[in-house]
Scaffold this active site. Structure first.
Site, PDB file in Angstrom:
ATOM      1  N   GLU A 107      36.710  60.395  82.938  1.00 46.21           N
ATOM      2  CA  GLU A 107      36.215  59.106  83.417  1.00 46.21           C
ATOM      3  C   GLU A 107      35.371  59.193  84.682  1.00 46.21           C
ATOM      4  O   GLU A 107      35.519  58.341  85.572  1.00 46.21           O
ATOM      5  CB  GLU A 107      37.412  58.191  83.649  1.00 46.21           C
ATOM      6  CG  GLU A 107      38.389  58.616  84.784  1.00 46.21           C
ATOM      7  CD  GLU A 107      39.517  59.533  84.350  1.00 46.21           C
ATOM      8  OE1 GLU A 107      39.352  60.269  83.359  1.00 46.21           O
ATOM      9  OE2 GLU A 107      40.570  59.532  85.017  1.00 46.21           O
ATOM     10  N   HIS A 133      38.913  54.242  76.229  1.00 49.98           N
ATOM     11  CA  HIS A 133      39.829  54.856  77.196  1.00 49.98           C
ATOM     12  C   HIS A 133      39.096  55.219  78.496  1.00 49.98           C
ATOM     13  O   HIS A 133      39.512  54.836  79.589  1.00 49.98           O
ATOM     14  CB  HIS A 133      40.478  56.091  76.565  1.00 49.98           C
ATOM     15  CG  HIS A 133      41.427  56.812  77.473  1.00 49.98           C
ATOM     16  ND1 HIS A 133      42.789  56.679  77.390  1.00 49.98           N
ATOM     17  CD2 HIS A 133      41.204  57.666  78.492  1.00 49.98           C
ATOM     18  CE1 HIS A 133      43.366  57.415  78.324  1.00 49.98           C
ATOM     19  NE2 HIS A 133      42.418  58.038  79.004  1.00 49.98           N
ATOM     20  N   GLU A 134      38.009  55.936  78.372  1.00 49.87           N
ATOM     21  CA  GLU A 134      37.297  56.368  79.591  1.00 49.87           C
ATOM     22  C   GLU A 134      36.716  55.168  80.338  1.00 49.87           C
ATOM     23  O   GLU A 134      36.722  55.127  81.564  1.00 49.87           O
ATOM     24  CB  GLU A 134      36.216  57.396  79.266  1.00 49.87           C
ATOM     25  CG  GLU A 134      36.704  58.664  78.548  1.00 49.87           C
ATOM     26  CD  GLU A 134      37.982  59.273  79.116  1.00 49.87           C
ATOM     27  OE1 GLU A 134      38.260  59.110  80.320  1.00 49.87           O
ATOM     28  OE2 GLU A 134      38.715  59.923  78.335  1.00 49.87           O
ATOM     29  N   HIS A 190      39.373  53.379  82.376  1.00 49.18           N
ATOM     30  CA  HIS A 190      39.666  54.040  83.652  1.00 49.18           C
ATOM     31  C   HIS A 190      38.833  53.465  84.800  1.00 49.18           C
ATOM     32  O   HIS A 190      39.190  53.637  85.967  1.00 49.18           O
ATOM     33  CB  HIS A 190      39.374  55.540  83.563  1.00 49.18           C
ATOM     34  CG  HIS A 190      40.528  56.376  83.106  1.00 49.18           C
ATOM     35  ND1 HIS A 190      41.764  56.336  83.710  1.00 49.18           N
ATOM     36  CD2 HIS A 190      40.621  57.306  82.120  1.00 49.18           C
ATOM     37  CE1 HIS A 190      42.574  57.214  83.105  1.00 49.18           C
ATOM     38  NE2 HIS A 190      41.905  57.812  82.134  1.00 49.18           N
ATOM     39  N   GLU A 193      46.900  56.989  83.666  1.00 50.78           N
ATOM     40  CA  GLU A 193      46.803  57.214  82.218  1.00 50.78           C
ATOM     41  C   GLU A 193      47.606  56.204  81.389  1.00 50.78           C
ATOM     42  O   GLU A 193      47.178  55.820  80.305  1.00 50.78           O
ATOM     43  CB  GLU A 193      47.220  58.648  81.873  1.00 50.78           C
ATOM     44  CG  GLU A 193      46.347  59.729  82.529  1.00 50.78           C
ATOM     45  CD  GLU A 193      44.868  59.640  82.154  1.00 50.78           C
ATOM     46  OE1 GLU A 193      44.512  58.955  81.182  1.00 50.78           O
ATOM     47  OE2 GLU A 193      44.055  60.273  82.872  1.00 50.78           O
ATOM     48  N   ASP A 251      47.976  70.924  85.476  1.00 45.18           N
ATOM     49  CA  ASP A 251      47.395  71.198  84.149  1.00 45.18           C
ATOM     50  C   ASP A 251      48.452  71.642  83.142  1.00 45.18           C
ATOM     51  O   ASP A 251      48.269  71.500  81.940  1.00 45.18           O
ATOM     52  CB  ASP A 251      46.370  72.342  84.222  1.00 45.18           C
ATOM     53  CG  ASP A 251      45.186  71.977  85.079  1.00 45.18           C
ATOM     54  OD1 ASP A 251      44.947  70.773  85.275  1.00 45.18           O
ATOM     55  OD2 ASP A 251      44.511  72.906  85.567  1.00 45.18           O
ATOM     56  N   TYR A 277      50.768  58.985  79.276  1.00 47.46           N
ATOM     57  CA  TYR A 277      49.885  58.137  78.469  1.00 47.46           C
ATOM     58  C   TYR A 277      50.665  57.102  77.656  1.00 47.46           C
ATOM     59  O   TYR A 277      50.571  55.903  77.875  1.00 47.46           O
ATOM     60  CB  TYR A 277      49.084  59.017  77.492  1.00 47.46           C
ATOM     61  CG  TYR A 277      48.033  59.867  78.142  1.00 47.46           C
ATOM     62  CD1 TYR A 277      48.371  61.029  78.825  1.00 47.46           C
ATOM     63  CD2 TYR A 277      46.692  59.526  78.079  1.00 47.46           C
ATOM     64  CE1 TYR A 277      47.402  61.824  79.417  1.00 47.46           C
ATOM     65  CE2 TYR A 277      45.709  60.321  78.670  1.00 47.46           C
ATOM     66  CZ  TYR A 277      46.069  61.464  79.339  1.00 47.46           C
ATOM     67  OH  TYR A 277      45.114  62.230  79.929  1.00 47.46           O
TER      68      TYR A 277
HETATM   69  N1  BES Z   1      41.472  61.704  82.929  1.00 47.09           N
HETATM   70  C1  BES Z   1      41.783  62.201  81.644  1.00 47.09           C
HETATM   71  C2  BES Z   1      41.638  63.686  81.520  1.00 47.09           C
HETATM   72  C3  BES Z   1      42.535  64.466  82.452  1.00 47.09           C
HETATM   73  C4  BES Z   1      43.820  64.039  82.749  1.00 47.09           C
HETATM   74  C5  BES Z   1      42.072  65.638  82.998  1.00 47.09           C
HETATM   75  C6  BES Z   1      44.621  64.787  83.617  1.00 47.09           C
HETATM   76  C7  BES Z   1      42.861  66.379  83.847  1.00 47.09           C
HETATM   77  C8  BES Z   1      44.140  65.962  84.164  1.00 47.09           C
HETATM   78  C9  BES Z   1      40.971  61.505  80.563  1.00 47.09           C
HETATM   79  O1  BES Z   1      40.741  60.165  80.818  1.00 47.09           O
HETATM   80  C10 BES Z   1      41.787  61.541  79.316  1.00 47.09           C
HETATM   81  O2  BES Z   1      42.854  60.992  79.345  1.00 47.09           O
HETATM   82  N2  BES Z   1      41.296  62.141  78.270  1.00 47.09           N
HETATM   83  C11 BES Z   1      41.982  62.150  77.006  1.00 47.09           C
HETATM   84  C12 BES Z   1      41.471  60.980  76.207  1.00 47.09           C
HETATM   85  C13 BES Z   1      42.356  60.470  75.162  1.00 47.09           C
HETATM   86  C14 BES Z   1      43.742  60.127  75.610  1.00 47.09           C
HETATM   87  C15 BES Z   1      41.722  59.251  74.512  1.00 47.09           C
HETATM   88  C16 BES Z   1      41.656  63.464  76.326  1.00 47.09           C
HETATM   89  O3  BES Z   1      40.804  64.173  76.824  1.00 47.09           O
HETATM   90  O4  BES Z   1      42.250  63.768  75.314  1.00 47.09           O
HETATM   91 ZN    ZN Z   2      42.634  59.146  80.680  1.00 48.88          ZN
END
Ligand code: BES
Ligand code: ZN
Length: 632
Positions: A300, A324-325, A328, A347, A402, A410
């Protein structure tokens, strides 16, 4: 007992851990620490060495050159800061694998020291700042292996002619390409000047001008204060196509039209979200489509979400990622988690909003289907997680954020909000959320701050409908509380019936009428197949529906997972190709994990991983190499 918690016993107010801090641990506290884990201090960022409570950075001026030969960003950052403690004389910033060439404080050489390296957090850079100084400049270069940067060769792009670079800072990787206070509770504005090879365009999480001359010298401003994990840069052979007044797509020319068509509803999403949750704060909302090695579905980055190309399915079936993005922009970018323990505030809220946006745009059936798939995905994760990792306000001390990536933040977070919504009524809950986004706009908040706010608002307004103990259970206890909402979908009930009929041998696969099935129905059909299917049954499904050849990456993923779990070899060539060409962790990790369960599968995984590795992002390598290493 890990090192980190030892340090925190004696230095609870210090940010995170470092070997130097450990020298302060008295023998007495050490002994105590063996037995009791000290309480978490809400708001303490255990993943940054920085000292914003003494000296806080407020603005960055970046000047970087992207050297594609050396795979290095080389240049400087000027950090402007405010002294919170007038006596403070040391600015501490985070770094990771950076080479620091020199540091000046208001033009004069400054004394600095790079601390020892922590495997998860990198090294603290401590800079002595003379009493009245308000800024320092750091000349530095990045490592070719920076954890937050991927350098792609032309072969790894759509066009195959130009290299590509992108950064991914969340959670703790901004420090691998900028020395800064890498904590989500430190917000900065920034300006940047980025020099690139002439034919390439640089874009950032800032104001972008699609018509800027392609001259290899680009300037950006981000006038709104953002946390460091939202600083982002990409460089590539990019074109731009508008989708609406405030929305557009940047992508390599080869996929630009397909992307703009797939995501054409973005402008409507933006308008609908504003209507329910309040005005969009970030001016424009554009998308950047990355090469398939992008390790996430989306990120995002403000004004410019970074998006995997794996969701371009041709039928808009995977566009919840965009919702989703975009969501955010409210939950995350406007109201931000103060520490990674509070990630669910980003999330979970965003996942809840995503479902709601999808419903507003595509109706209740889709809302229900997506909610059921999300719920099942959560159940699947919960079955494998230790209790401590099932808690929304998770204890991440001593861990790399990570490594703790699951559906808890989520889907459990979203389910909690869904329960609140059901109890107080949708209209009232929407009003609450709008007020919440407004109240905490441009602030970073902790779980505790949210709970106090909830006490003073919803709980006060609807005391008979809400219960404090239950809220506490949602946030601080593992699992899903009894009696929580369970999403239901009528469309999926039909799929259950068809699946059962096929499994019982009542109908042949070919006789199933799948003509009007959406991607969601396919995913539900496949994800709920039992174990122990026969080779003949798998072949029957595959020949009826060409699943091995599915061009929908999510459907292909679900099918390939079944194939691995049943060692269905006709799908393995596709599986190999899939693993080598896609670097999105969510799609490849379950496959590597499943393959690693048998020696033969592991050998296959090793081969695919070795071939894929040069094209994988550092995060995808980190997340999967354990599955292919001998001895695990
Ligand atoms: N912000 C996140 C990605 C993220 C979270 C990176 C925590 C590093 C640490 C992004 O918004 C996300 O949630 N992406 C998901 C999307 C999905 C849930 C629709 C993904 O990449 O799978
Ligand atoms: Zn996210």
């Amino acid at each position: 007992m890990n090192k980190l918690s030892l340090v925190l016993v004696s230095a609870p107010l210090l940010f995170a851990c470092s070997q130097p801090a450990q020298q302060n641990v008295s023998t007495e506290t050490k002994q105590e620490a063996e037995f009791t884990q000290p309480a978490i201090i809400a708001g303490t960022d255990y993943h940054s060495f920085s000292n914003p409570s003494e000296i806080q950075v407020t603005h960055l001026d970046l000047d970087l050159t992207a050297d594609f030969e050396k795979k290095q960003l080389i240049g400087s950052v000027k950090l402007e800061f405010e002294r919170k403690d007038p006596k403070a004389d040391t600015l501490i910033v985070d770094t990771r694998a950076l080479t620091i060439h020199s540091v000046t404080a208001e033009g004069k050489p400054a004394t600095f020291e790079l601390g020892p390296e922590d495997v998860n957090l990198g090294s603290a850079l401590s800079i002595t700042v003379p009493p009245d100084n308000t800024h320092v400049t750091i000349n530095y270069s990045t490592s070719p292996y920076a954890s937050g940067v991927q350098w792609l060769t032309p072969a790894q792009t759509q066009g195959k002619e130009h290299p590509f670079l992108f950064t991914q800072a969340q959670a703790v990787h901004a420090r691998s390409f900028i020395p800064l206070q890498d904590s989500p509770q430190v917000r900065v504005t920034y300006n940047a000047r980025i020099r690139t090879p002439k034919e390439l365009l640089a874009v950032m999480s800032a104001a972008n001008d699609p018509n800027t001359p392609r001259d290899g010298d680009y300037q950006f401003t981000m006038p709104q204060p953002i946390p460091s994990y939202l600083i982002a840069l990409a460089i590539g052979h990019l074109d731009f196509k508008p989708m609406g007044q405030r929305t557009g797509v940047y992508a390599e020319p080869e996929i630009l039209s397909a992307a703009a068509a797939e995501f054409e509803d973005t402008e409507s999403m933006l308008e609908l979200t504003e209507r329910t949750y309040g005005p969009y704060s970030w001016d424009r909302y554009d998308l950047l489509i990355l090469p398939p090695s992008f390790p996430f579905g989306g990120m995002e980055n403000p004004r410019l979400s970074f998006i995997t190309p794996t969701v371009i399915a041709g039928d808009k079936s995977l566009v919840s990622l965009i919702a989703h993005e975009l969501a955010h922009s409210w939950s995350g970018n406007t109201v931000t988690n103060a520490t990674w323990r509070d990630l669910w505030l980003n999330e979970g809220f965003t996942t809840y909003l995503t479902y709601r946006i999808m419903e507003m745009l595509y109706g209740n059936d889709r809302y229900n289907m997506e909610a059921v798939l999300g719920y099942q995905s959560l159940e699947h994760d919960l079955a494998a997680l230790p209790d401590n990792d099932e808690i929304l306000a998770i204890d991440l001390r001593g861990r790399n954020p990570d490594d703790v990536f699951s559906d808890v933040a989520y889907e459990k977070g979203a389910l909690f909000l869904r329960e609140l919504e059901q109890r107080v009524g949708r209209k009232n809950f929407d009003a609450f959320l709008m007020q919440y986004f407004n109240h905490f706009a441009f602030q970073s908040i902790t779980t505790d701050t949210f709970l106090t706010y909830l006490d003073n608002t919803l709980l006060k307004d609807y005391p008979e409908k809400l219960d404090k103990a239950r809220i506490h259970q949602w946030v601080f206890e593992p699992g899903i509380p009894d009696g929580a909402p369970v999403p239901q979908s009528d469309a999926f009930t039909k799929i259950d019936n068809v699946r059962s009929a096929w499994l019982n041998g009542d109908i042949a696969a070919k006789a199933i009428n799948t003509e009007n099935w959406t991607t969601h129905e396919w995913l539900y059909f496949l994800n709920n197949m039992p174990d122990g299917l026969s080779e003949a049954q798998l072949a029957n499904l595959d020949s009826a529906f060409s699943l091995t050849q599915s061009q929908n990456n999510e459907i292909a993923h679900s099918w390939l997972l079944i194939a691995v779990n049943h060692q269905y070899k006709p799908a393995y060539e596709r599986l190999y190709d899939y693993l080598v060409h896609i670097g999105r962790n969510k799609l490849v990790k379950p496959l590597y994990r499943a393959l690693s369960q048998t020696p033969e599968g592991k050998a296959f995984a090793q081969k695919a991983f070795e071939e894929a590795k040069p094209g994988y992002h550092p995060l995808t390598i980190h997340a999967n190499e354990g599955f292919v290493t001998d001895g695990d």
